[in-house]
Design an enzyme around this catalytic site. Structure first.
Site, PDB file in Angstrom:
ATOM      1  N   ASP A 153       0.844  -1.198   0.000  1.00  0.00           N
ATOM      2  CA  ASP A 153       0.000   0.000   0.000  1.00  0.00           C
ATOM      3  C   ASP A 153       0.875   1.243   0.000  1.00  0.00           C
ATOM      4  OD1 ASP A 153      -2.260  -1.534   0.120  1.00  0.00           O
ATOM      5  OD2 ASP A 153      -2.577  -1.275   2.266  1.00  0.00           O
ATOM      6  N   MET A 154       0.391   2.300  -0.620  1.00  0.00           N
ATOM      7  CA  MET A 154       1.155   3.542  -0.687  1.00  0.00           C
ATOM      8  C   MET A 154       1.616   3.993   0.701  1.00  0.00           C
ATOM      9  SD  MET A 154       0.032   7.281  -2.186  1.00  0.00           S
ATOM     10  CE  MET A 154      -1.029   7.663  -0.796  1.00  0.00           C
TER      11      MET A 154
END
Length: 548
Positions: free
Chosen positions: A396-397
């Site tokens: 995930d970012m």
């Protein structure tokens, strides 16, 4: 609290608080101080009010269905320059659209003399006629007769087929063991059995046709009423879409039908934000700042924490608010800003075939719709001669930690196969915003995307994909817990939802801006990865500590 209109004056002295320079970006924000004060005053009202009864799930002794609710506040300025605020709730509250102190719905289809109520009478009449026909004794008897006829026909025809089969076998034995047998008689028996089967089939086809016609005489009437009801319902829906029309600062009206090209999602326009802005524009009130918070028990599928602020949903609200906020200066849209600017990718391991990088938090793994800077683009520039997709798996970012890169398509294929077969072992470290009851366990909550609020994920046992996580407590601190996660599957936001959801640990990760409370960063880090080197076949374990 008394007010002659839905414009409510601040109870607290706000004279020293500066106004925001721009209006709240509704899909990702830190609530302005004025919004926080307005929200607290609304929350105080909800805790002390006696105007309505609604079971938010906060009082264990209260009866009725538990329904948590999203509330919104809009700080506004009237034509005299006075500051105040508006309140709204999403959907209905205590089975009503209207309550004192709250702005009304944009269009109240429950109003006594509304066209919806009139059309509803017609639709209910169709329902009664259909129900009457479907429960009529002659119709039910004809259905029963048809089923019995089908069953009897199938039984007798099958019995005759078995007789033919047995007779055929018997005659074959006679021909084989008795050369002097009467062949003509045997053939005659075979023909008679076949003729009987044809006659039986014709008879039962005739019986079935008669029974089917009896059922169809009713079905045709019922289906005709259902089709008429369907058309009426569709016409009513289009009327509703036209009536649900939203204002902007120029007092331009745009209906749900126009905004969603004739196909709005269920409940569109009933959220707090559109109600607040519509009322403000309708009454010449200038929007200053806005915030929405959840009140009550969390829904079964979503992650909603009591009293916590949340952004407007993207599926239902974004198209509407895009029209309503036309030409209003908004705070910066963080989704258009590059979160990786100025951040470096650290090489933790590298050889001729692969590499392992330590990805910083707030750094895309692959290019997004608006931001191209990512691990992929950086690595592509770093290894211009590499073949294949490069990125073997994603983080995930907002998650920091180890990400595996393949320098050739062959190596990529091998490593991906290890992931698919779950031979790769990963360990994450996270700091939880609270204290889970147990010290270890397995979380098994299937996940799917929230279609009305992407990219958020929800727990869904009907359509969700399996998602399992092993976990163990490492250290308990003052109202915080350091924890290890061992994901078995790799679903989007899996660890974040498993931590925050009330059926999971019910303890969000510190800094989780989607499922918890925003902080300086998401305290989730992929700290260890173990895999088999595609070329040397050596088992590699790469580890890098978190910076929190």
């Amino acid at each position: 609290m008394k007010s002659t209109s839905n414009f409510i004056a601040f109870q607290q002295n706000i004279s020293g608080i500066p106004l925001p320079e721009k209006f709240t970006f509704p899909f990702y924000y830190e609530p302005h101080e004025l919004s926080v004060i307005a929200a607290k005053e609304l929350q105080h009202y909800l805790e002390t009010q006696t105007d309505f009864e609604h079971n938010f799930g906060l009082d264990t002794e209260q009866d009725g269905l538990v329904i948590g609710k999203m509330f919104g506040v809009l700080v506004v300025q009237n034509s005299e320059g006075e500051l105040g605020y508006l309140w709204a709730f999403s959907g209905k509250l205590a089975d009503r659209n209207h309550h004192t102190l709250f702005v009304p719905t944009v269009f109240d289809m429950l109003e006594e003399n509304s066209f919806f109520k009139q059309e509803e009478v017609i639709l209910n009449d169709y329902n009664k006629k259909i129900e009457k026909l479907e429960n009529e004794a002659l119709y039910l008897n004809s259905i029963q007769l048809l089923e019995e006829t089908k069953s009897q026909a199938e039984k007798e025809i099958q019995e005759q087929k078995e007789k033919i089969k047995i007779g055929k076998k018997r005659r074959a034995e006679i021909r084989k063991n008795n050369p002097e047998a009467d062949v003509e008689q045997l053939n005659k028996e075979s023909q008679e059995e076949g003729i009987l089967l044809k006659k039986m089939t014709l008879y039962w086809n005739h019986q079935l046709k008669a029974a089917t016609q009896s059922v169809e005489s009713f079905s045709i009437k019922i289906n005709q009423l259902k089709e008429e009801r369907k058309q009426k319902s569709a016409q009513l829906q289009q009327q509703l879409f036209a009536k649900y029309a939203f204002l902007n600062r120029y007092r331009e009206l745009k209906s749900l039908g126009e905004i969603f090209d004739g196909n709005p999602p269920a409940g569109a326009g009933e959220c707090a934000a559109p109600k607040l802005l519509h009322y403000a524009f309708q009454n010449e009130l200038k929007p200053i700042a806005m915030a929405e918070f959840w009140w009550g028990q969390s829904p079964k599928s979503e992650v909603r924490k009591h009293g916590q602020f949340y952004p407007a949903c993207t599926g239902k609200c974004e198209p509407i608010l895009t029209h309503m906020l036309k030409d209003i200066p908004l705070e910066d849209n963080p989704f258009q800003m590059n979160p990786a600017e100025g951040k470096m990718l650290e090489v933790v391991y590298e050889d001729a075939y692969l590499a392992v990088f330590n990805k910083p938090a707030e750094f895309l793994s692959v290019p997004g719709k608006q931001i191209t800077d990512s691990v992929y683009t950086r690595v592509k520039n770093l290894y211009p001669n590499a073949t294949g997709p490069l990125i073997v798996h994603r983080l995930d970012m907002s998650t920091s930690g180890l990400i595996l890169i393949a320098k050739s398509s062959e190596v990529h294929k091998n490593l991906q196969s290890q992931f698919i077969k779950r031979k790769v072992k990963k360990r994450y470290v996270a700091l939880l915003d609270g204290l889970p009851k147990e010290n270890s366990g397995t979380l098994d909550l299937p996940l799917r995307v929230d279609l009305d609020n992407r990219p958020n994920q929800i727990v869904c046992y009907e359509h969700g994909k399996p998602a399992q996580t092993l976990w163990e407590v490492i250290e308990r601190r003052e109202n915080q817990t350091l924890i290890h996660f061992y994901p078995i599957t790799g679903r989007t936001h899996q660890l974040r939802v498993h931590a925050a959801h009330h059926l999971g640990l019910n303890t969000p990760i510190v800094g989780d801006d989607l499922y918890g409370t925003k902080a300086n960063r998401l305290h989730l880090h992929a700290e260890s990865i173990t895999f088999s080197h595609p070329i040397s076949k050596e088992t590699l374990t790469i580890t890098v500590a978190a910076d929190f």
